[in-house]
Scaffold this motif. Structure first.
Motif, short mmCIF file in Angstrom:
data_model
loop_
_atom_site.label_atom_id
_atom_site.label_comp_id
_atom_site.label_asym_id
_atom_site.label_seq_id
_atom_site.Cartn_x
_atom_site.Cartn_y
_atom_site.Cartn_z
N SER A 246 -3.52 9.35 -2.48
CA SER A 246 -2.58 8.89 -1.46
C SER A 246 -1.26 8.41 -2.04
O SER A 246 -0.42 7.88 -1.32
N SER B 104 -3.32 1.35 10.14
CA SER B 104 -3.55 -0.05 10.49
C SER B 104 -2.64 -0.58 11.60
O SER B 104 -3.09 -1.28 12.50
N GLN C 100 7.33 8.00 -0.76
CA GLN C 100 6.80 8.38 0.56
C GLN C 100 7.93 9.01 1.38
O GLN C 100 9.11 8.77 1.16
N TYR D 288 -3.25 13.38 0.91
CA TYR D 288 -2.32 12.75 1.85
C TYR D 288 -1.02 13.52 1.68
O TYR D 288 -0.12 13.11 0.95
N PHE E 138 -11.51 1.90 0.12
CA PHE E 138 -10.37 1.28 -0.55
C PHE E 138 -10.89 0.08 -1.32
O PHE E 138 -11.63 -0.73 -0.76
N LYS F 96 -0.01 11.24 7.95
CA LYS F 96 -0.18 9.80 8.06
C LYS F 96 1.18 9.13 8.23
O LYS F 96 2.08 9.44 7.45
N TYR G 294 -4.42 10.27 9.82
CA TYR G 294 -4.77 8.87 9.57
C TYR G 294 -4.15 7.98 10.63
O TYR G 294 -2.94 7.79 10.68
N LYS H 201 2.73 12.03 3.92
CA LYS H 201 2.59 10.58 4.08
C LYS H 201 3.98 9.98 4.17
O LYS H 201 4.78 10.07 3.23
N ASP I 173 -10.20 6.73 -1.76
CA ASP I 173 -8.74 6.75 -1.81
C ASP I 173 -8.35 6.64 -3.29
O ASP I 173 -8.85 5.78 -4.00
N PHE J 124 -2.46 -3.03 6.78
CA PHE J 124 -3.25 -2.52 5.64
C PHE J 124 -2.91 -3.28 4.38
O PHE J 124 -3.78 -3.61 3.58
N ARG J 125 -1.63 -3.54 4.18
CA ARG J 125 -1.23 -4.21 2.94
C ARG J 125 -1.76 -5.64 2.89
O ARG J 125 -2.04 -6.15 1.81
N CYS K 73 -5.31 5.87 -5.52
CA CYS K 73 -3.94 5.37 -5.65
C CYS K 73 -4.02 4.13 -6.53
O CYS K 73 -5.08 3.54 -6.68
N TYR L 22 2.13 0.54 8.17
CA TYR L 22 1.10 0.20 7.17
C TYR L 22 0.99 -1.30 6.94
O TYR L 22 0.20 -1.73 6.10
N CYS M 117 -1.92 1.36 -6.10
CA CYS M 117 -1.24 0.17 -5.54
C CYS M 117 -2.14 -1.04 -5.33
O CYS M 117 -1.69 -2.17 -5.38
C1 PBG Z 1 -2.24 3.54 -0.45
C2 PBG Z 1 -2.56 3.55 0.99
C3 PBG Z 1 -1.90 2.87 2.02
C4 PBG Z 1 -2.59 3.16 3.20
C5 PBG Z 1 -3.65 3.99 2.86
N1 PBG Z 1 -3.59 4.25 1.48
C6 PBG Z 1 -0.79 1.90 1.99
C7 PBG Z 1 0.54 2.25 1.54
O1 PBG Z 1 0.92 3.39 1.32
O2 PBG Z 1 1.28 1.27 1.39
C8 PBG Z 1 -2.25 2.63 4.56
C9 PBG Z 1 -3.29 2.81 5.59
C10 PBG Z 1 -3.11 2.00 6.82
O3 PBG Z 1 -2.04 1.45 7.12
O4 PBG Z 1 -4.10 1.91 7.54
N2 PBG Z 1 -3.37 3.29 -1.24
#
Ligand code: PBG
Length: 324
Positions: A166, A275, A222, A193, A77, A249, A272, A196, A117, A205-206, A119, A202, A121
């Protein structure tokens, strides 16, 4: 019927090991890593003890440590130094993930499978997974697709062995598959993913990836945690579009989904262990309320028992050490 049947007969001594149905191996583990372009030394994520943001220059050493533990794969990431509305630092040849991939590949070659990954974001200024309409704040599906395709191709060019979209945009697997094929990467697999969920697990992770949204949330793309049949449909579309591996996930609150997808499709299935699942175990263990190692092992084993072939987990290194 009792007393002819006594289930306890096979529960102790060596026979207990011999009748074990599920096993966990280091080959099941995928190590997730945050590579951060804005720092010059490794720093721990507050809500994820033991998990770090790693500078681009140090990523190969970290990967080497994982490879030495026998871990076969990692997923990257990126945290870029600049963000904009379209997330354009996701696809440049010299951007954070592309540099990290080539550093790892230079150091380890085929000894580490590098997954990226895919994405937007982490790269958009608003923190959303796609292009956003100025007026309505809607996350636009179709205009996002070519950006995801471009990002996936740039990862493959840098040496990534597999891409993992993702973003939960409809049609993303098929545009990424075509773009990879057109650019000479028909051998690069896609781990989708597929199921998801829009999950509160999550949160940490953020923090780690600095990818929180500055308005709205991810519930327009999602999945609803209440749905299970929908996961079957999502996964079947992704498989039709060219996904080689499907993912569920989060993992622990969704073991039923892992089981359903594995039973329905019989394709390689990843889970997955996200976090929030990691943070809860760490926090409770830190308080002395649970035995961290045993709970980690039981959790990962349960994910395999449900049907996962491989697990993305922040416990990868700890688990690998325990299995050694
Ligand atoms: C998006 C992504 C996310 C996670 C993995 N890829 C965050 C989201 O969708 O907000 C979360 C993984 C985690 O919580 O460990 N790039």
């Amino acid at each position: 019927m009792f007393p002819e049947h006594r289930m306890r007969r096979l529960r102790s001594g060596r026979i207990r090991d011999m009748v074990r149905e599920t096993s966990l191996s280091v080959n099941d583990l995928i190590y997730p890593v945050f590579v951060n372009e804005t720092i010059d030394k490794t720093c721990e994520v507050a809500s994820m003890p033991g998990v770090c943001n790693i500078p681009v220059d140090e990523i190969a050493d970290d990967a080497k440590e994982a490879a030495d533990l026998g871990i076969p794969a990692m997923i990257l990431f990126g945290i870029p130094s600049t963000k904009d509305e379209h997330g354009s630092s996701a696809w440049g040849d010299d951007d954070v993930v592309q540099r990290a991939v080539s550093n790892i590949k230079e150091e380890l070659g085929r000894d580490m499978l590098v997954i990226t990954d895919v994405c937007l974001c982490e790269y958009t200024s608003h923190g959303h997974c796609g292009v956003v309409d100025h007026d309505t704040h809607e996350i636009l599906n179709d205009p996002t697709l070519p950006l995801l395709a471009k990002t996936a191709v740039s990862h493959a060019k840098a040496g990534a062995d597999m891409v993992a979209p993702s973003g939960m945009m409809d049609g993303m697997i098929s545009v990424i598959r075509s773009a990879l094929d057109e650019n000479g990467f028909s051998d690069i697999p896609i781990m989708s993913y597929a199921a998801k969920y829009s999950s509160s697990f999550y949160g940490p992770f953020r923090d780690a990836a600095c990818s929180g949204c500055c308005f709205g949330d991810r519930s327009t793309h999602q999945m609803d945690p209440a749905n299970s049949d929908e996961a079957i449909l999502e996964a079947s579309l992704d498989i039709e579009e060219g996904a080689d591996i499907i993912m569920v996930k989060p993992a622990l609150p969704y073991l039923d989904i892992i089981h359903r997808l594995k039973t329905e499709f019989r394709v390689p299935t990843a889970a997955y262990n996200v976090s929030g699942e990691y943070a809860m175990i760490k926090a409770a263990a830190n308080k002395g309320w649970i035995d961290e190692k045993k709970v980690m092992y039981e959790s990962l084993l349960s994910i395999k028992r449900a049907g996962a072939d491989m697990i993305i987990t922040y416990f990868a290194k700890d688990m690998a050490r325990m299995l050694k």
